[in-house]
Design a protein around this motif. Structure first.
Motif, mmCIF file in Angstrom:
data_model
loop_
_atom_site.group_PDB
_atom_site.id
_atom_site.type_symbol
_atom_site.label_atom_id
_atom_site.label_comp_id
_atom_site.label_asym_id
_atom_site.label_seq_id
_atom_site.Cartn_x
_atom_site.Cartn_y
_atom_site.Cartn_z
ATOM 1 N N GLY A 157 0.808 -1.208 0.000
ATOM 2 C CA GLY A 157 0.000 0.000 0.000
ATOM 3 C C GLY A 157 0.840 1.255 0.000
ATOM 4 N N THR A 183 -9.866 -0.187 4.710
ATOM 5 C CA THR A 183 -10.026 -1.240 5.726
ATOM 6 C C THR A 183 -10.721 -2.455 5.118
ATOM 7 O OG1 THR A 183 -10.147 0.411 7.498
ATOM 8 C CG2 THR A 183 -11.007 -1.784 7.990
ATOM 9 N N LYS A 186 -8.304 -4.310 2.787
ATOM 10 C CA LYS A 186 -7.353 -5.089 3.593
ATOM 11 C C LYS A 186 -7.987 -6.391 4.077
ATOM 12 C CE LYS A 186 -5.045 -5.202 8.083
ATOM 13 N NZ LYS A 186 -3.953 -6.071 7.657
ATOM 14 N N LEU A 189 -7.833 -9.187 1.463
ATOM 15 C CA LEU A 189 -6.568 -9.639 0.897
ATOM 16 C C LEU A 189 -6.368 -11.139 1.070
ATOM 17 C CD1 LEU A 189 -4.129 -6.764 1.977
ATOM 18 C CD2 LEU A 189 -5.246 -7.099 -0.243
ATOM 19 N N ARG A 192 -0.408 -11.144 2.421
ATOM 20 C CA ARG A 192 0.215 -9.869 2.738
ATOM 21 C C ARG A 192 0.687 -9.202 1.442
ATOM 22 N NH1 ARG A 192 5.140 -9.050 7.118
ATOM 23 N NH2 ARG A 192 5.480 -6.814 6.750
ATOM 24 N N VAL A 332 -2.628 4.113 5.145
ATOM 25 C CA VAL A 332 -2.044 2.779 5.005
ATOM 26 C C VAL A 332 -1.519 2.297 6.345
ATOM 27 C CG1 VAL A 332 -0.188 1.458 3.921
ATOM 28 C CG2 VAL A 332 -1.494 3.085 2.558
ATOM 29 N N PHE A 337 -2.402 -1.819 6.587
ATOM 30 C CA PHE A 337 -2.636 -2.475 5.302
ATOM 31 C C PHE A 337 -1.555 -3.476 4.936
ATOM 32 C CE2 PHE A 337 -2.821 -2.815 0.664
ATOM 33 C CZ PHE A 337 -4.178 -2.979 0.451
ATOM 34 N N ASP A 338 -0.307 -3.151 5.211
ATOM 35 C CA ASP A 338 0.804 -4.020 4.800
ATOM 36 C C ASP A 338 1.166 -5.067 5.844
ATOM 37 O OD1 ASP A 338 0.961 -2.688 2.428
ATOM 38 O OD2 ASP A 338 2.862 -1.669 2.835
#
Length: 339
Positions: A157, A183, A186, A189, A192, A332, A337-338
């Motif tokens: 992100g 959100t 995410k 997903l 990751r 992010v 997010f990540d």
């Protein structure tokens, strides 16, 4: 003369015989194979030699350190955020050119004439041909729909391309709604965030996810990659989707160019900028790189046109997206997010 530094990856070798004074020096984040053909054509037509330093990072810092002694005439970048950084760090100067004003749409240029887009690319949604029905997803907003839980792949992100997309969501919907959307994405997903845009297409082909986010030209260059036939097979297993055709249009990003603040060959630099904005170079960008020309009336590549047609593009001024990048980066982090 132009002297390379430790940041040098490749110096363009131009064999045309020219007067040493007739030159222009370029610092470029764009890879050699993407722009060297245009430089060669410019030299052939004008007799002006193009000296280039290619690097994937550190060029803006180099410019700052060199100050008034910098040999750079032009800075070529990708992504609106980096293009905007050149201006905000005080590394560029405004350009007065009726030709650039005429050739490049207003939303693809700086209001103060510090930067101009040379090409554009669409931030597409890629869908599995086998596992996603036609018309099942048509907008960026739908990426947050719980029906896609565990089915989406993307790169970090924090990458500039995704920050641009998130910035566009902030610009159109406001920060609170953009946070809610991010959100939701995410939560959907499949893994990751990792890899580059090509890796997301590969992940769909290998069944790791059903949807992905990626720039348009990567997909079309994969379809033409005779050196790596695997990429052709991966690309054939996905459908590229230009989102939001029923409202604002698809988010677009750019490659751009700025005139360096202390350009020692200013006239030649502007001459090169203008050449890159005209029909011949714009056609080359389209056919060789599978990028979208920014000059009106220049045709896209046949391959790109066959897949996407004349889709609607978001015409939000890119400077507005650039101004939201810090807020996008904070979002992010806020939603993890990540992680």
């Amino acid at each position: 003369m132009f002297k390379p530094s430790v940041l040098l990856l490749t110096v363009a070798a131009i064999t045309t015989s020219v007067n040493a004074a007739e030159e222009v020096n370029v610092y470029s984040y764009r890879a050699p194979f993407l722009i060297q053909p245009m430089f060669d054509q410019f030299t052939q037509k004008t007799g002006v030699k193009v000296n280039v330093v290619y690097a994937d990072k550190g060029l803006l810092e180099r410019l700052q350190n060199e100050g008034q002694n910098s040999p750079a005439d032009l800075i070529m970048t990708v992504d609106i955020g980096v293009v905007h950084d050149v201006k905000t760090r005080g590394l560029s100067q405004p350009v007065t050119s009726e030709l650039l004003e005429q050739n490049i749409p207003q939303h693809f240029q700086d209001p103060d004439n510090h930067w101009f887009a040379l090409t554009s690319r669409a931030r597409l949604i890629y869908a599995s041909k086998d596992r996603v029905q036609q018309g099942e997803i048509t907008s960026y907003e739908q990426l947050a729909d719980p029906k896609w839980q565990g089915r989406i792949c993307t790169r970090s992100g924090k990458h500039n391309y995704n920050l641009g997309l998130i910035g566009s969501m902030i610009s159109h919907h406001g920060e609170a709604e953009a946070e809610q959307w991010l959100t939701g994405v995410k939560a959907n997903l499949a893994r990751r965030p990792e890899g580059n845009d090509r890796a997301q297409i590969r992940a769909i082909a290998e069944g790791q996810c059903d949807l992905a986010i990626g720039n348009s030209y990567y997909f079309f260059k994969m379809l033409n990659n005779q050196e790596n036939p695997e990429e052709i097979e991966w690309a054939k297993q996905v459908t590229p989707i230009a989102p939001n055709q029923q409202d604002r249009g698809t988010h677009m990003n750019i490659s751009g160019i700025s005139l360096a603040k202390y350009a020692p060959h200013k006239d030649n630099a502007i001459k090169l900028m203008e050449f890159l904005s005209q029909d011949e170079a714009q056609h080359m960008y389209a056919d060789l790189n599978q990028e979208f020309p920014v000059k009106a009336g220049v045709q896209r590549s046949e391959l790109l046109q066959s897949y996407l047609g004349d889709f609607k593009q978001d015409e939000l001024p890119l400077v507005k997206i650039a101004e939201t990048r810090e807020a996008a980066s904070k979002l992010v982090d806020k939603v993890g997010f990540d992680n």
